[in-house]
Design a protein around this motif. Structure first.
Motif, PDB file in Angstrom:
ATOM      1  N   LEU A 154       0.805  -1.218   0.000  1.00  0.00           N
ATOM      2  CA  LEU A 154       0.000   0.000   0.000  1.00  0.00           C
ATOM      3  C   LEU A 154       0.840   1.272   0.000  1.00  0.00           C
ATOM      4  CD1 LEU A 154      -2.799  -1.063   2.511  1.00  0.00           C
ATOM      5  CD2 LEU A 154      -2.957  -0.914   0.014  1.00  0.00           C
ATOM      6  N   ARG A 155       2.138   1.113   0.123  1.00  0.00           N
ATOM      7  CA  ARG A 155       3.013   2.286   0.111  1.00  0.00           C
ATOM      8  C   ARG A 155       3.067   2.905  -1.282  1.00  0.00           C
ATOM      9  NH1 ARG A 155       8.146  -0.327   3.413  1.00  0.00           N
ATOM     10  NH2 ARG A 155       7.175  -0.310   5.486  1.00  0.00           N
ATOM     11  N   PRO A 156       3.325   4.208  -1.363  1.00  0.00           N
ATOM     12  CA  PRO A 156       3.506   4.823  -2.689  1.00  0.00           C
ATOM     13  C   PRO A 156       4.787   4.309  -3.327  1.00  0.00           C
ATOM     14  CG  PRO A 156       4.079   6.372  -0.955  1.00  0.00           C
ATOM     15  CD  PRO A 156       3.460   5.177  -0.263  1.00  0.00           C
ATOM     16  N   PRO A 157       4.873   4.352  -4.650  1.00  0.00           N
ATOM     17  CA  PRO A 157       6.090   3.883  -5.316  1.00  0.00           C
ATOM     18  C   PRO A 157       7.286   4.725  -4.917  1.00  0.00           C
ATOM     19  CG  PRO A 157       4.691   5.067  -6.855  1.00  0.00           C
ATOM     20  CD  PRO A 157       3.887   4.882  -5.604  1.00  0.00           C
ATOM     21  N   PRO A 158       8.453   4.108  -4.777  1.00  0.00           N
ATOM     22  CA  PRO A 158       9.650   4.887  -4.431  1.00  0.00           C
ATOM     23  C   PRO A 158      10.052   5.781  -5.588  1.00  0.00           C
ATOM     24  CG  PRO A 158      10.257   2.656  -5.035  1.00  0.00           C
ATOM     25  CD  PRO A 158       8.759   2.690  -5.000  1.00  0.00           C
ATOM     26  N   PRO A 159      10.733   6.880  -5.305  1.00  0.00           N
ATOM     27  CA  PRO A 159      11.202   7.730  -6.404  1.00  0.00           C
ATOM     28  C   PRO A 159      12.278   7.007  -7.207  1.00  0.00           C
ATOM     29  CG  PRO A 159      12.185   8.414  -4.327  1.00  0.00           C
ATOM     30  CD  PRO A 159      11.161   7.369  -3.981  1.00  0.00           C
ATOM     31  N   PRO A 160      12.430   7.348  -8.486  1.00  0.00           N
ATOM     32  CA  PRO A 160      13.489   6.707  -9.284  1.00  0.00           C
ATOM     33  C   PRO A 160      14.852   6.927  -8.648  1.00  0.00           C
ATOM     34  CG  PRO A 160      12.003   7.980 -10.679  1.00  0.00           C
ATOM     35  CD  PRO A 160      11.664   8.335  -9.261  1.00  0.00           C
ATOM     36  N   SER A 161      15.689   5.913  -8.695  1.00  0.00           N
ATOM     37  CA  SER A 161      17.046   6.059  -8.175  1.00  0.00           C
ATOM     38  C   SER A 161      17.829   7.049  -9.021  1.00  0.00           C
ATOM     39  CB  SER A 161      17.756   4.707  -8.178  1.00  0.00           C
ATOM     40  OG  SER A 161      17.978   4.267  -9.511  1.00  0.00           O
ATOM     41  N   SER A 162      18.926   7.541  -8.462  1.00  0.00           N
ATOM     42  CA  SER A 162      19.770   8.451  -9.235  1.00  0.00           C
ATOM     43  C   SER A 162      20.314   7.756 -10.474  1.00  0.00           C
ATOM     44  CB  SER A 162      20.920   8.971  -8.367  1.00  0.00           C
ATOM     45  OG  SER A 162      21.693   7.891  -7.862  1.00  0.00           O
ATOM     46  N   LEU A 163      20.599   6.453 -10.358  1.00  0.00           N
ATOM     47  CA  LEU A 163      21.069   5.693 -11.520  1.00  0.00           C
ATOM     48  C   LEU A 163      19.999   5.655 -12.592  1.00  0.00           C
ATOM     49  CD1 LEU A 163      22.965   3.807 -13.049  1.00  0.00           C
ATOM     50  CD2 LEU A 163      22.155   1.920 -11.603  1.00  0.00           C
ATOM     51  N   ALA A 164      18.736   5.395 -12.206  1.00  0.00           N
ATOM     52  CA  ALA A 164      17.641   5.354 -13.181  1.00  0.00           C
ATOM     53  C   ALA A 164      17.504   6.688 -13.905  1.00  0.00           C
ATOM     54  CB  ALA A 164      16.334   4.991 -12.488  1.00  0.00           C
ATOM     55  N   GLN A 165      17.685   7.782 -13.176  1.00  0.00           N
ATOM     56  CA  GLN A 165      17.580   9.098 -13.802  1.00  0.00           C
ATOM     57  C   GLN A 165      18.712   9.318 -14.804  1.00  0.00           C
ATOM     58  OE1 GLN A 165      16.600  12.332 -10.905  1.00  0.00           O
ATOM     59  NE2 GLN A 165      16.346  10.653  -9.462  1.00  0.00           N
ATOM     60  N   GLU A 166      19.911   8.880 -14.462  1.00  0.00           N
ATOM     61  CA  GLU A 166      21.037   8.984 -15.403  1.00  0.00           C
ATOM     62  C   GLU A 166      20.780   8.141 -16.648  1.00  0.00           C
ATOM     63  OE1 GLU A 166      25.070   8.601 -13.737  1.00  0.00           O
ATOM     64  OE2 GLU A 166      24.108   8.658 -11.773  1.00  0.00           O
ATOM     65  N   MET A 167      20.236   6.950 -16.443  1.00  0.00           N
ATOM     66  CA  MET A 167      19.949   6.062 -17.575  1.00  0.00           C
ATOM     67  C   MET A 167      18.888   6.664 -18.487  1.00  0.00           C
ATOM     68  SD  MET A 167      20.062   2.564 -15.299  1.00  0.00           S
ATOM     69  CE  MET A 167      18.968   1.653 -16.357  1.00  0.00           C
ATOM     70  N   ALA A 168      17.853   7.246 -17.888  1.00  0.00           N
ATOM     71  CA  ALA A 168      16.805   7.887 -18.690  1.00  0.00           C
ATOM     72  C   ALA A 168      17.381   9.032 -19.502  1.00  0.00           C
ATOM     73  CB  ALA A 168      15.685   8.373 -17.782  1.00  0.00           C
ATOM     74  N   ALA A 169      18.277   9.804 -18.902  1.00  0.00           N
ATOM     75  CA  ALA A 169      18.897  10.920 -19.623  1.00  0.00           C
ATOM     76  C   ALA A 169      19.757  10.409 -20.769  1.00  0.00           C
ATOM     77  CB  ALA A 169      19.734  11.758 -18.656  1.00  0.00           C
ATOM     78  N   GLY A 170      20.516   9.346 -20.524  1.00  0.00           N
ATOM     79  CA  GLY A 170      21.349   8.788 -21.583  1.00  0.00           C
ATOM     80  C   GLY A 170      20.521   8.242 -22.722  1.00  0.00           C
ATOM     81  N   LEU A 171      19.462   7.511 -22.395  1.00  0.00           N
ATOM     82  CA  LEU A 171      18.616   6.938 -23.436  1.00  0.00           C
ATOM     83  C   LEU A 171      17.853   8.027 -24.181  1.00  0.00           C
ATOM     84  CD1 LEU A 171      17.779   4.217 -24.640  1.00  0.00           C
ATOM     85  CD2 LEU A 171      15.869   4.167 -23.038  1.00  0.00           C
ATOM     86  N   GLY A 172      17.577   9.129 -23.494  1.00  0.00           N
ATOM     87  CA  GLY A 172      16.869  10.231 -24.141  1.00  0.00           C
ATOM     88  C   GLY A 172      17.637  10.836 -25.303  1.00  0.00           C
ATOM     89  N   GLY A 173      18.947  10.669 -25.316  1.00  0.00           N
ATOM     90  CA  GLY A 173      19.754  11.195 -26.409  1.00  0.00           C
ATOM     91  C   GLY A 173      19.971  10.215 -27.539  1.00  0.00           C
ATOM     92  N   PHE A 174      19.325   9.046 -27.462  1.00  0.00           N
ATOM     93  CA  PHE A 174      19.492   8.010 -28.493  1.00  0.00           C
ATOM     94  C   PHE A 174      18.310   8.069 -29.445  1.00  0.00           C
ATOM     95  CE2 PHE A 174      18.945   3.555 -29.932  1.00  0.00           C
ATOM     96  CZ  PHE A 174      20.149   3.415 -30.598  1.00  0.00           C
ATOM     97  N   SER A 175      18.585   8.130 -30.738  1.00  0.00           N
ATOM     98  CA  SER A 175      17.516   8.305 -31.728  1.00  0.00           C
ATOM     99  C   SER A 175      17.117   7.007 -32.428  1.00  0.00           C
ATOM    100  CB  SER A 175      17.940   9.325 -32.787  1.00  0.00           C
ATOM    101  OG  SER A 175      19.123   8.904 -33.448  1.00  0.00           O
ATOM    102  N   GLY A 176      17.829   5.917 -32.181  1.00  0.00           N
ATOM    103  CA  GLY A 176      17.526   4.656 -32.856  1.00  0.00           C
ATOM    104  C   GLY A 176      16.396   3.900 -32.183  1.00  0.00           C
TER     105      GLY A 176
END
Length: 262
Positions: A184-206
């Motif tokens: 019943l707990r709210p979802p945890p915030p994304p880890s700092s690693l997850a945020q870095e990964m999202a930023a890296g993948l955001g720059g990929f166009s393939g």
């Protein structure tokens, strides 16, 4: 198909790789996760490479620095972008007909590809990306994230046998209560690693496929901190981290082949 073992350079160091030859102009680069050597756990990646090559696509696997037969210091997945780039260059040099390279990585190999913005590859197949930082959020213990627990309880409540166990006293109520509280707990915030990964993948166009094995905690933690509406996500129901069951292995390879054929 021919299997060749060979060496290539990464700066001043010598790394070792294995090439399975095939005629297609699209190839698969397999990036190993963890401290796993290029053959994979119990030879799983070597077997997969042979099957993909028999389907017509060349496949290259390699040991990153400090792993297996390769020279150097093992600095972990966060520092493997140079290794991946060197392997990609070697793959293209050894297979001159290549016009596209799709990279596949499971666990922190997927994370490494995301952090590196695709590392120069043309497409990505990212399986069960590792987003757990030591002591951070859902990674602090082995408890599945609340969303995974809720899904598990929904499945159990839909199973008459599990309901009978509950009504007949075959369930540890204290443990169940702790699980319900966690669910019943709210979802945890994304880890700092997850945020870095999202930023890296955001720059990929393939093109990108994100593959999640639903019985794998690594995948569950990733899903808890990622956009659930991301259309690039596909789920393999009941699969574990390494897709060891034949039907799960076949599903994984079908996903990879679909990316190679696209």
């Amino acid at each position: 198909m021919t299997r060749l073992s060979l060496t290539f350079g990464c700066g001043s160091l010598t790394l070792v790789g294995t090439l399975d030859t095939a005629p297609a102009s699209t190839g698969l680069l397999i990036v190993s996760g963890g401290n796993e050597i290029r053959s994979g756990a119990f030879g799983g990646q070597a077997e997969m490479a042979a099957r993909i090559a028999r389907a017509g696509f060349p496949v290259f696997r390699f040991d990153r620095r400090g792993i297996g037969d390769s020279e150097g210091e093992n600095r972990g997945f966060r520092h493997s972008a140079k290794d991946i780039a060197a392997a990609l260059d070697a793959f293209r040099a050894m297979v001159p007909q290549l016009s596209r390279v799709i990279a596949f990585g499971n666990c922190d190999a997927a994370s490494a590809l995301m952090l590196a913005g695709g590392a120069g590859c043309d497409g990505l197949v990212l399986s069960n990306p590792w987003t757990i930082e030591p002591g951070e959020g859902a990674g602090a213990d082995n408890t599945p994230p609340p969303s995974a627990l809720r899904a598990r309880y929904r499945d159990k409540l839909g199973n008459p046998r599990e309901v009978l166990r509950l009504l007949s006293g075959g369930v540890n109520l204290a443990k169940l209560g702790r699980g319900v509280i966690h669910a019943l707990r709210p979802p945890p915030p994304p880890s700092s690693l997850a945020q870095e990964m999202a930023a890296g993948l955001g720059g990929f166009s393939g093109p990108v496929r994100i593959l999640l094995a639903t019985a794998d905690r690594t995948a569950q933690v990733f899903a808890a901190g990622w956009d659930p509406t991301d259309p690039r996500i596909s789920r393999c129901e009941g699969a574990g981290h390494a897709y060891v069951e034949p039907q799960h292995r076949d599903w994984l390879e079908a996903q990879i082949l679909a990316s190679l054929r696209a």
